[in-house]
Design an enzyme around this catalytic site. Structure first.
Site, PDB file in Angstrom:
ATOM      1  N   CYS A   1      47.377  69.827  71.177  1.00 53.96           N
ATOM      2  CA  CYS A   1      46.164  70.016  71.414  1.00 53.96           C
ATOM      3  C   CYS A   1      44.614  70.832  71.486  1.00 53.96           C
ATOM      4  O   CYS A   1      43.650  70.550  72.505  1.00 53.96           O
ATOM      5  CB  CYS A   1      46.770  69.819  72.907  1.00 53.96           C
ATOM      6  SG  CYS A   1      47.785  71.415  73.162  1.00 53.96           S
TER       7      CYS A   1
ATOM      8  N   CYS B   1      11.402  97.334  89.587  1.00 51.69           N
ATOM      9  CA  CYS B   1       9.843  98.614  89.230  1.00 51.69           C
ATOM     10  C   CYS B   1      10.398 100.017  89.854  1.00 51.69           C
ATOM     11  O   CYS B   1      11.388 100.431  90.277  1.00 51.69           O
ATOM     12  CB  CYS B   1       8.690  97.982  89.455  1.00 51.69           C
ATOM     13  SG  CYS B   1       8.744  97.823  91.538  1.00 51.69           S
TER      14      CYS B   1
ATOM     15  N   CYS C   1      10.236 100.753  93.208  1.00 48.76           N
ATOM     16  CA  CYS C   1      11.432  99.614  94.216  1.00 48.76           C
ATOM     17  C   CYS C   1      13.005 100.226  93.871  1.00 48.76           C
ATOM     18  O   CYS C   1      13.507 100.719  95.208  1.00 48.76           O
ATOM     19  CB  CYS C   1      11.643  98.065  94.034  1.00 48.76           C
ATOM     20  SG  CYS C   1       9.998  97.591  95.044  1.00 48.76           S
TER      21      CYS C   1
ATOM     22  N   HIS D   1      49.717  74.572  77.644  1.00 52.50           N
ATOM     23  CA  HIS D   1      48.809  72.532  77.114  1.00 52.50           C
ATOM     24  C   HIS D   1      47.258  72.519  76.845  1.00 52.50           C
ATOM     25  O   HIS D   1      47.104  72.897  78.407  1.00 52.50           O
ATOM     26  CB  HIS D   1      49.750  71.448  77.603  1.00 52.50           C
ATOM     27  CG  HIS D   1      48.845  69.958  77.072  1.00 52.50           C
ATOM     28  ND1 HIS D   1      48.839  69.574  75.727  1.00 52.50           N
ATOM     29  CD2 HIS D   1      48.359  68.581  77.973  1.00 52.50           C
ATOM     30  CE1 HIS D   1      48.309  68.689  76.000  1.00 52.50           C
ATOM     31  NE2 HIS D   1      48.400  67.879  77.372  1.00 52.50           N
TER      32      HIS D   1
END
Length: 723
Positions: A375, A581, A584, A631
């Site tokens: 699987c 920046c 900021c 599974h």
């Protein structure tokens, strides 16, 4: 000069190979001469509207043909479409039943836009036989039945003619063999062998299942009680009932001769009834059925119009998965047809387009058949190659230059895309060629298989190029999420997990990948860090690309710093990467609550300029691998429509025991997943998985890998038509 052998009358159909002097796939011929090296020269017959005297077809290899009797050749010749000829030939049991039809056998045929039961009255011979080389076509004259199993009253009108490809189901007559007669009796009786039982079986490579789906949707039975009354016991009275249990696959026949197939989901005595009853989940929707409720009470849950409640005595083992006529549930599975299930044409099949995906894929015995812990491989291959274009490089390489294992993978992909089904034998051959015994018998992790697949089978460079904080570049095929649970609050999205993991590990993508496989923070089937995870249908990696220009989170100018601690700041949109920046950055980290943060300078190209707006680098979700109790299953998006999702399980059901049985793969459409994911992120974060549909809950709670692709290489052209 090479010696040639003269052969007696010998018909064949070309099943593969390129056209060569007239012969092509699906055409019918007759051998005239055969060489010692396996090449044949023969006559080529035109069918349908092109019927006429045979022509010289040239040369064809014996291995590219499949032998036919004269009767089989005549039946196939009336089918004008060569692809439909091959489709019917692949459905070995149905074609055999059609070849052995006797008069008054009940058949279900395509008629107009639906399906109609009827009785075979005559075998019609079409065309003139002017010389010994001519091959006349054969078709069937069918008299329709109405819904009450009575003959149609329109007996004065000529009976319609149908080709063998128009027949989708065969049921033998109970009056005994009579032999089909040529119209007007000019050729006498065929004296065909008597049949005790004929059943059509939707074999690999056929579309019979999809046709039966439409057949079952006819408005023959509008209410559940009418369905109960129409059911008759198909099993012979001399045969003892086969014990049923929840999970058994069964069939139930109605009085009109139409058979429905399903899985037992409930056993017991419903309110107001006596005796043992079974609640079945049918393969397809049937008008009048329910979603698992009966008499106002719910006994199990399934999709609407698929639950049928009938007495246990009316159920028989599903004859499609039983060989012989004994009806024994312990019988060996019906063998696969001798005809190759797909051609070995050098032309590669494109990804399945959205317009064809549901009709080709949805149903039982669809997708890739699982076998011996496969699987992990089945779900991975189906996710990668069924509908996505991103990893289609396998189909771009010349077949003659590739390694044998790559050619094996190519055939698996082409078979999946053309036929909608890959048998376990093909995948087992591929697993053997992987070179490690554990790949053949043991359950593996998809991550390990993906690495081997791309590195050793496809010989591809790593999908990802990652830059670490030490400025070291490394390649990878998947991206493993690593983080501390304390770094996330609430229910995370894939976007938040990826951003946090990259920021914590100081990792960047050196370039935008064409495919990004993100592995969730869980280990096998037992440990998972989060109870459930919200899928991000679109993944924005703009802020994770090395040296790419980024906008300041506050003002939009060119960013110069990023901060991991700000990632979870509840006052600054938690979960979003924060870059600033210079101005900021100073202002944001001047706040007392953020003075302990450690912003890192960004490496930006010297010539970078902040254009407004900056281009965003996004990737689209196209598949999800899930695991539950060891599974693996997968969800795949097969087209651009938000609701175009399917669910694949290579071992959804099983027939027989461990020695003689086999797994039954199944694909289901799940548009409800698209509806759920279309909600705003805030609503998704508040969703309770236990209150969502079954498949939605399964994806939320069991997700293991999310597969993303570049938006410019997503899906096949929906208007594509194969040559």
């Amino acid at each position: 000069m090479e010696a040639k052998t003269v052969v007696k009358e010998k018909f064949f159909i070309v099943i593969r190979g390129k056209s060569r002097k007239g012969f092509c796939r699906g055409c019918i011929g007759r051998t005239e001469l055969e060489t010692e090296h396996g090449e044949m020269t023969g006559l080529l017959y035109g069918g349908g509207a092109n019927a006429g005297p045979p022509k010289n077809g040239g040369v064809v290899r014996r291995e590219d043909t499949y032998p036919l009797s004269r009767h089989q050749a005549q039946l196939l010749l009336y089918i004008s479409s060569t692809s439909k000829r091959l489709e019917l030939l692949c459905n070995a049991q149905l074609f055999s039943a059609i070849c052995e039809l006797t008069q008054d056998d009940l058949v279900v045929v395509r008629h107009r836009k639906g399906f109609q039961p009827g009785l075979v009255r005559n075998l019609m011979q079409i065309g003139k036989k002017e010389n010994k080389d001519d091959l006349q076509m054969l078709c069937f004259e069918v008299e329709f039945l109405d819904y009450d199993h009575n003959l149609s009253s329109k007996k004065s009108a000529p009976l319609p003619l149908f080709s063998a490809a128009d027949i989708v189901q065969v049921v033998p007559s109970s009056s005994g063999p009579q032999g089909l007669r040529w119209k007007e009796g000019q050729y006498g009786s065929l004296n065909r062998k008597a049949l005790t039982r004929i059943n059509s079986m939707p074999m690999i490579g056929s579309h019979t299942q999809q046709l039966q789906q439409q057949q079952l949707q006819q408005p023959q039975q509008q209410e559940q009680n009418r369905l109960e009354g129409a059911v008759v016991q198909k099993q012979s009275s001399s045969t003892s009932p086969v014990p049923l249990e929840v999970g058994s696959i069964v069939e139930v026949a109605s009085s009109s001769g139409v058979t429905v197939y399903g899985v037992v989901r409930w056993l017991g005595v419903p309110a107001g009834k006596t005796g043992d009853w079974a609640g079945l989940e049918l393969d397809y929707e049937v008008n009048g059925c329910t979603d698992g409720s009966y008499g106002g009470r719910r006994y199990f849950t399934c999709e609407g119009n698929r639950a049928l409640f009938v007495p246990v005595s009316k159920c028989s083992p599903d004859s499609r998965f039983i060989s012989g006529t004994t009806g024994s549930a312990n019988a060996k599975p019906t063998p696969l047809p001798l005809v190759p299930l797909s051609d070995d044409s050098e032309e590669d099949a494109p990804p399945i387009p959205e317009s064809k995906a549901l009709s080709l894929l949805v149903g039982r015995m669809r997708g890739i058949q699982g076998h011996i812990n496969s699987c992990y491989l089945d779900a991975t291959l189906f996710s990668l190659f069924s509908s996505s274009l991103t990893l289609d490089t396998i189909c771009q390489r010349p077949a003659e230059t590739e390694r044998p294992i790559t050619g094996t993978l190519r055939k698996i992909v082409n078979r999946l895309r053309r036929q909608g089904f890959v048998p376990a034998e093909s995948v087992m051959n591929f697993r053997k060629q992987l070179g490690c015994e554990t790949f053949r018998t043991e359950e593996k992790d998809p991550e390990e298989f993906i690495t081997v697949l791309f590195q050793k089978v496809l010989c591809m460079e790593p999908l990802l190029k990652l830059r670490s904080k030490e400025e070291i570049s490394q390649g990878a095929y998947t991206f493993q999420i690593f983080l501390e649970k304390e770094q996330m609050r609430g229910v995370p999205t894939v976007q938040q997990l990826l951003d946090t993991s990259c920021m914590s590990g100081e990792l960047k993508f050196e370039e935008v990948p064409s495919c990004l496989i993100v592995q969730m923070p869980r280990f096998g089937s037992k440990y998972k860090m989060f109870s459930h995870i919200i899928p991000s249908t679109e993944l924005d990696i703009t802020d994770l690309v090395y040296k790419a220009p980024r906008e300041c989170f506050i003002c939009g100018s060119l960013a110069q710093f990023e901060c991991l601690q700000c990632l979870t700041d509840r006052r600054l949109q938690p979960g979003r990467i924060k870059q600033y920046c210079d101005v900021c950055n100073t202002q944001v980290h001047g706040h007392p609550a953020r003075q302990g943060h450690h912003p890192r300078p960004l490496k930006v190209a010297e010539d970078a300029a902040c254009h407004h707006p900056l281009p965003r680098h996004t990737m689209q979700l196209f598949a999800v691998l899930c695991i539950q109790t060891s599974h693996y299953v997968s969800f795949v998006k097969y087209g651009p429509d938000p609701r175009s999702w399917i669910f694949f399980d290579s071992m959804a059901d099983r027939f027989g025991d461990d020695q003689q049985g086999y797994n039954i793969p199944k694909i289901r459409a799940c548009p409800e997943l698209g509806d759920f994911l279309s909600q705003p992120e805030e609503e998704l974060a508040c969703a309770d998985p236990s209150q969502t549909p079954e498949l939605v809950r399964r994806l939320l709670c069991d997700s293991y890998m999310f597969l993303y692709q570049s938006p410019d290489r997503q899906f096949a052209n929906p208007d594509h038509r194969e040559p």
